[in-house]
Design a protein around this motif. Structure first.
Motif, PDB file in Angstrom:
ATOM      1  N   UNK A  86       6.734  37.788  -3.103  1.00 12.40           N
ATOM      2  CA  UNK A  86       5.401  36.436  -4.137  1.00 12.40           C
ATOM      3  C   UNK A  86       6.818  34.998  -4.133  1.00 12.40           C
ATOM      4  N   UNK A  87       6.470  34.307  -4.565  1.00 17.83           N
ATOM      5  CA  UNK A  87       7.222  33.466  -5.200  1.00 17.83           C
ATOM      6  C   UNK A  87       6.014  32.505  -5.809  1.00 17.83           C
ATOM      7  N   UNK A  88       7.175  31.348  -6.438  1.00 18.23           N
ATOM      8  CA  UNK A  88       6.939  30.345  -7.098  1.00 18.23           C
ATOM      9  C   UNK A  88       7.538  29.290  -6.668  1.00 18.23           C
ATOM     10  N   UNK A  89       6.958  28.616  -6.402  1.00 19.08           N
ATOM     11  CA  UNK A  89       7.653  27.387  -5.575  1.00 19.08           C
ATOM     12  C   UNK A  89       6.971  25.964  -5.360  1.00 19.08           C
ATOM     13  N   UNK A  90       7.263  24.526  -5.560  1.00 17.80           N
ATOM     14  CA  UNK A  90       6.401  23.652  -6.468  1.00 17.80           C
ATOM     15  C   UNK A  90       7.039  22.895  -4.883  1.00 17.80           C
ATOM     16  N   UNK A  91       6.163  22.045  -4.369  1.00 21.53           N
ATOM     17  CA  UNK A  91       6.793  21.224  -3.204  1.00 21.53           C
ATOM     18  C   UNK A  91       6.228  20.118  -4.122  1.00 21.53           C
ATOM     19  N   UNK A  92       7.058  19.644  -4.054  1.00 19.46           N
ATOM     20  CA  UNK A  92       7.996  17.682  -5.219  1.00 19.46           C
ATOM     21  C   UNK A  92       7.490  16.386  -3.682  1.00 19.46           C
ATOM     22  N   UNK A  93       8.282  16.631  -2.319  1.00 16.02           N
ATOM     23  CA  UNK A  93       7.731  15.763  -1.541  1.00 16.02           C
ATOM     24  C   UNK A  93       7.116  14.737  -1.208  1.00 16.02           C
ATOM     25  N   UNK A  94       7.754  13.296  -0.934  1.00 15.93           N
ATOM     26  CA  UNK A  94       6.856  12.310  -0.931  1.00 15.93           C
ATOM     27  C   UNK A  94       7.301  11.681   0.489  1.00 15.93           C
ATOM     28  N   UNK A  95       6.179  11.339   1.422  1.00 12.91           N
ATOM     29  CA  UNK A  95       6.277  11.101   2.584  1.00 12.91           C
ATOM     30  C   UNK A  95       6.766   9.513   1.994  1.00 12.91           C
ATOM     31  N   UNK A  96       7.586   8.402   2.958  1.00 13.85           N
ATOM     32  CA  UNK A  96       7.858   7.659   3.727  1.00 13.85           C
ATOM     33  C   UNK A  96       9.709   7.814   2.639  1.00 13.85           C
ATOM     34  N   UNK A  97      10.294   8.505   1.814  1.00 13.84           N
ATOM     35  CA  UNK A  97      10.648   8.026   0.514  1.00 13.84           C
ATOM     36  C   UNK A  97      11.817   8.370   1.264  1.00 13.84           C
ATOM     37  N   UNK A  98      13.043   7.542   0.886  1.00 16.76           N
ATOM     38  CA  UNK A  98      14.197   7.314   1.607  1.00 16.76           C
ATOM     39  C   UNK A  98      15.652   7.831   0.326  1.00 16.76           C
ATOM     40  N   UNK A  99      16.749   8.194   0.416  1.00 16.55           N
ATOM     41  CA  UNK A  99      17.152   7.910  -0.317  1.00 16.55           C
ATOM     42  C   UNK A  99      17.141   7.965  -2.028  1.00 16.55           C
ATOM     43  N   UNK A 100      16.919   6.006  -1.557  1.00 19.30           N
ATOM     44  CA  UNK A 100      17.243   5.679  -3.023  1.00 19.30           C
ATOM     45  C   UNK A 100      15.678   5.652  -3.871  1.00 19.30           C
ATOM     46  N   UNK A 101      14.378   5.951  -2.839  1.00 18.83           N
ATOM     47  CA  UNK A 101      12.952   6.165  -3.263  1.00 18.83           C
ATOM     48  C   UNK A 101      12.998   7.597  -4.434  1.00 18.83           C
ATOM     49  N   UNK A 102      14.064   8.287  -4.079  1.00 21.95           N
ATOM     50  CA  UNK A 102      14.344   9.815  -4.454  1.00 21.95           C
ATOM     51  C   UNK A 102      15.278   9.377  -6.452  1.00 21.95           C
ATOM     52  N   UNK A 103      16.348   8.297  -5.406  1.00 18.50           N
ATOM     53  CA  UNK A 103      16.826   8.416  -6.574  1.00 18.50           C
ATOM     54  C   UNK A 103      16.494   7.747  -7.900  1.00 18.50           C
ATOM     55  N   UNK A 104      15.054   6.861  -7.636  1.00 18.54           N
ATOM     56  CA  UNK A 104      14.778   6.265  -8.376  1.00 18.54           C
ATOM     57  C   UNK A 104      13.992   7.127  -8.984  1.00 18.54           C
ATOM     58  N   UNK A 105      12.900   8.585  -9.040  1.00 21.04           N
ATOM     59  CA  UNK A 105      12.174   9.194  -9.256  1.00 21.04           C
ATOM     60  C   UNK A 105      12.750  10.991  -9.506  1.00 21.04           C
ATOM     61  N   UNK A 106      13.420  10.924  -9.916  1.00 22.66           N
ATOM     62  CA  UNK A 106      13.973  12.611 -10.021  1.00 22.66           C
ATOM     63  C   UNK A 106      13.996  13.060 -11.025  1.00 22.66           C
ATOM     64  N   UNK A 129       1.209  -1.701  -0.200  1.00 25.36           N
ATOM     65  CA  UNK A 129       0.267  -0.054  -0.057  1.00 25.36           C
ATOM     66  C   UNK A 129       0.647   0.675   0.660  1.00 25.36           C
ATOM     67  N   UNK A 130       2.104   1.405   0.830  1.00 30.04           N
ATOM     68  CA  UNK A 130       2.917   2.181   0.866  1.00 30.04           C
ATOM     69  C   UNK A 130       3.165   3.023  -0.326  1.00 30.04           C
ATOM     70  N   UNK A 131       3.427   1.340  -1.289  1.00 26.70           N
ATOM     71  CA  UNK A 131       4.584   1.509  -1.921  1.00 26.70           C
ATOM     72  C   UNK A 131       3.374   2.097  -3.151  1.00 26.70           C
ATOM     73  N   UNK A 132       2.188   1.847  -3.458  1.00 22.50           N
ATOM     74  CA  UNK A 132       1.497   1.918  -4.312  1.00 22.50           C
ATOM     75  C   UNK A 132       0.818   3.994  -4.065  1.00 22.50           C
ATOM     76  N   UNK A 133       0.872   4.364  -2.727  1.00 20.75           N
ATOM     77  CA  UNK A 133       0.789   5.642  -2.598  1.00 20.75           C
ATOM     78  C   UNK A 133       1.762   6.541  -3.153  1.00 20.75           C
ATOM     79  N   UNK A 134       3.559   6.060  -2.818  1.00 18.04           N
ATOM     80  CA  UNK A 134       4.297   6.627  -2.998  1.00 18.04           C
ATOM     81  C   UNK A 134       4.426   6.871  -5.548  1.00 18.04           C
ATOM     82  N   UNK A 135       4.216   4.940  -5.430  1.00 15.85           N
ATOM     83  CA  UNK A 135       4.051   5.958  -6.427  1.00 15.85           C
ATOM     84  C   UNK A 135       2.543   6.530  -7.780  1.00 15.85           C
TER      85      UNK A 135
END
Length: 224
Positions: free
Chosen positions: A60-80, A13-19
Motif C-alpha cells: 500500500x502506498x500513500x499517493x496524492x494526485x494533483x494533476x489538472x486537465x488542460x494544464x500547460x507548463x505555465x499553469x503549473x508554474x503558477x500553482x506549484x 470556463x476552462x480557467x474557472x475550472x482550473x482555479x
C-alpha cells in the motif's frame, strides 16, 4: 433559443475550472500527510486512477494526485504551492507539457525553458525530494473512436504527433539529467506495431482508459 458560446466564454470556463481544482487541492492539502508521493501534471495525470489501480499491488502506498486537465507548463508554474509544495513530497512524478505541444505556436525551446523553471523551483524548495520526469505518452491519430468525432481531434493531431513527442522526450530527458533527476519512460506495452498508442487503451487517441493506465502503473512500480 440556442446560445452559442464564444471562444472567450469557453476559455473563461476552462480557467474557472482550473482555479476551482487548485482551490480544492489547497483545502485537501491541509488534511493530507506530508512527505508522501505526489503525481502532478495535466489531464494525462489527473485521469490516472492511481488510488483504484494501486489496490492491485502487494504494497500500500500513500499517493496524492494533483494533476489538472488542460494544464500547460505555465499553469503549473503558477500553482506549484497547491500542486506540489504544500504536500512536501519525498517522491514526485511529473507529466506536464503535452498541452504545450498541442498549441499552434508550440516551440520546443519554449517548452524546455518553462519546464526548466519548474524543476529549478523544485530543486530549491524540495532539495531532498526524489523527482521523476516522465516521458510523454504516445498518441494514436489513425484509429476511430466511437464516442469522439474524429474531426474534433484533427486540430490537435496537426501538432501533437508521435514524432514531435519523441523529440520532446529527448529534450526533457536531457533537462532531467541536467538537474540530477530521473527521466523515466513507462510506455512499454502501450504501443502497437506501428508505434501508436494501442486503440484498446485509448479514449480519443490521446487520453487513456484504465487498462492503459494499468500498464503504466505496472511499469511505474519499481519507482514508487
Amino acid at each position: 433559443m440556442k446560445v452559442t458560446m464564444t471562444t472567450n466564454d469557453q476559455n473563461h470556463i476552462i480557467h474557472d475550472e482550473k482555479s476551482e481544482k487548485v482551490k480544492k487541492y489547497s483545502i485537501l492539502n491541509q488534511l493530507a500527510l506530508k512527505g508522501q508521493t505526489v503525481l502532478v501534471g495535466s489531464s494525462l495525470m489527473e485521469f490516472f486512477p492511481i488510488n483504484e489501480l494501486q489496490q492491485t499491488l502487494q504494497r500500500n502506498y500513500c499517493i496524492y494526485n494533483r494533476g489538472i486537465a488542460g494544464y500547460v507548463t505555465a499553469d503549473l508554474l503558477a500553482s506549484m504551492e497547491a500542486c506540489i509544495f504544500e504536500l512536501e513530497p519525498t517522491k514526485l512524478f511529473i507529466n506536464i507539457g503535452t498541452n504545450d505541444i498541442s498549441a499552434s505556436d508550440y516551440e520546443l525551446e519554449h517548452l524546455i525553458a518553462s519546464y526548466n523553471k519548474i524543476l529549478t523551483q523544485i530543486a530549491n524548495r524540495l532539495p531532498a525530494c526524489r523527482v521523476y520526469v516522465m516521458a510523454y505518452y504516445p498518441v494514436n491519430a489513425k484509429a476511430e473512436f466511437p464516442f469522439v468525432p474524429r474531426e474534433s481531434m484533427d486540430e490537435v493531431f496537426k501538432f501533437r504527433t508521435n514524432e514531435t513527442i519523441r523529440d520532446a522526450n529527448k529534450a526533457i530527458e536531457q533537462l532531467a539529467i541536467k538537474h540530477g533527476y530521473d527521466f523515466i519512460d513507462v510506455n512499454e506495452g502501450l504501443t502497437d506495431a506501428e508505434g501508436d498508442l494501442k486503440q484498446e487503451y485509448a479514449v480519443d487517441g490521446i487520453h487513456m482508459l484504465p487498462n492503459g493506465y494499468a500498464v503504466v502503473l505496472n511499469n511505474l512500480q519499481k519507482y514508487l
